[in-house]
Every structure is written in structure tokens, then in C-alpha cells.
Design a protein around this motif. Structure first.
Motif, PDB file in Angstrom:
ATOM      1  N   GLU A  99     -46.923  12.340 -37.014  1.00  0.00           N
ATOM      2  CA  GLU A  99     -45.799  12.518 -36.095  1.00  0.00           C
ATOM      3  C   GLU A  99     -46.069  13.653 -35.109  1.00  0.00           C
ATOM      4  OE1 GLU A  99     -45.371  12.434 -39.500  1.00  0.00           O
ATOM      5  OE2 GLU A  99     -44.713  10.344 -39.568  1.00  0.00           O
ATOM      6  N   GLU A 100     -46.659  14.758 -35.589  1.00  0.00           N
ATOM      7  CA  GLU A 100     -46.980  15.890 -34.716  1.00  0.00           C
ATOM      8  C   GLU A 100     -48.031  15.492 -33.682  1.00  0.00           C
ATOM      9  OE1 GLU A 100     -46.391  19.814 -37.543  1.00  0.00           O
ATOM     10  OE2 GLU A 100     -48.245  18.645 -37.745  1.00  0.00           O
ATOM     11  N   LYS A 151     -46.503  13.173 -31.073  1.00  0.00           N
ATOM     12  CA  LYS A 151     -45.635  13.924 -30.172  1.00  0.00           C
ATOM     13  C   LYS A 151     -46.473  14.706 -29.150  1.00  0.00           C
ATOM     14  CE  LYS A 151     -42.053  17.438 -30.074  1.00  0.00           C
ATOM     15  NZ  LYS A 151     -41.292  18.423 -30.832  1.00  0.00           N
ATOM     16  N   SER A 195     -48.000  12.201 -26.651  1.00  0.00           N
ATOM     17  CA  SER A 195     -46.955  11.661 -25.772  1.00  0.00           C
ATOM     18  C   SER A 195     -46.503  12.683 -24.736  1.00  0.00           C
ATOM     19  CB  SER A 195     -45.746  11.212 -26.601  1.00  0.00           C
ATOM     20  OG  SER A 195     -46.095  10.139 -27.432  1.00  0.00           O
ATOM     21  N   GLU A 196     -46.332  13.935 -25.159  1.00  0.00           N
ATOM     22  CA  GLU A 196     -45.912  14.986 -24.233  1.00  0.00           C
ATOM     23  C   GLU A 196     -46.975  15.237 -23.168  1.00  0.00           C
ATOM     24  OE1 GLU A 196     -44.943  18.376 -26.663  1.00  0.00           O
ATOM     25  OE2 GLU A 196     -42.986  17.564 -27.204  1.00  0.00           O
TER      26      GLU A 196
END
Length: 74
Positions: free
Chosen positions: A23-24, A27, A30-31
């Protein structure tokens, strides 16, 4: 967690192990893509920092946390 990053117009891929959760990592990727910061920044399990230009990203593969088997299987 195994991470493999394909770089555009390069026959090789960047592959390393990370202690971050899937998940990290998702993220962070994606950022970097959404904000267009210019680079993706990830650390491996040994503390090395990898900077990859966002424009050169072909793919990011986030592997599973399975341990590898040693010896004969079957």
C-alpha cells in the motif's frame, strides 16, 4: 517485498527488496505520477535510495511477501 521497475527504452529492469508495504509503495508511485514531481523515490531493505525519472517509467511491479522455498519442492 520485491519491487521491479521497468524503464522505458532500457532492456533491463530495476529489481530490489523493500520493507515497505504494498500500500505504501502504491501510494508513493501514484503520488509521483499524479504530481509530476520528476522522479520516483523508493528505498530498499538495505537502506539504498532509488530515484527513477517519472517520464521513464514503463511499469512498477509490486511482488508478494512470500518467502522463497529452498531445496527440492514436490
Amino acid at each position: 517485498m520485491e519491487i521491479r521497475i521497468g524503464i522505458a527504452q532500457s532492456p533491463r529492469e530495476l529489481s530490489f527488496e523493500s520493507n515497505q508495504s504494498p500500500e505504501e509503495i502504491e501510494k508513493t508511485v501514484s503520488e509521483a505520477l499524479a504530481t509530476g514531481t520528476g522522479h520516483l523515490s523508493l528505498k530498499d531493505s538495505k537502506g539504498k535510495l532509488y530515484l527513477v525519472p517519472v517520464a521513464g517509467l514503463a511499469y512498477v511491479e509490486i511482488g508478494s511477501e512470500e518467502s522463497r522455498r529452498i531445496g527440492f519442492v514436490g
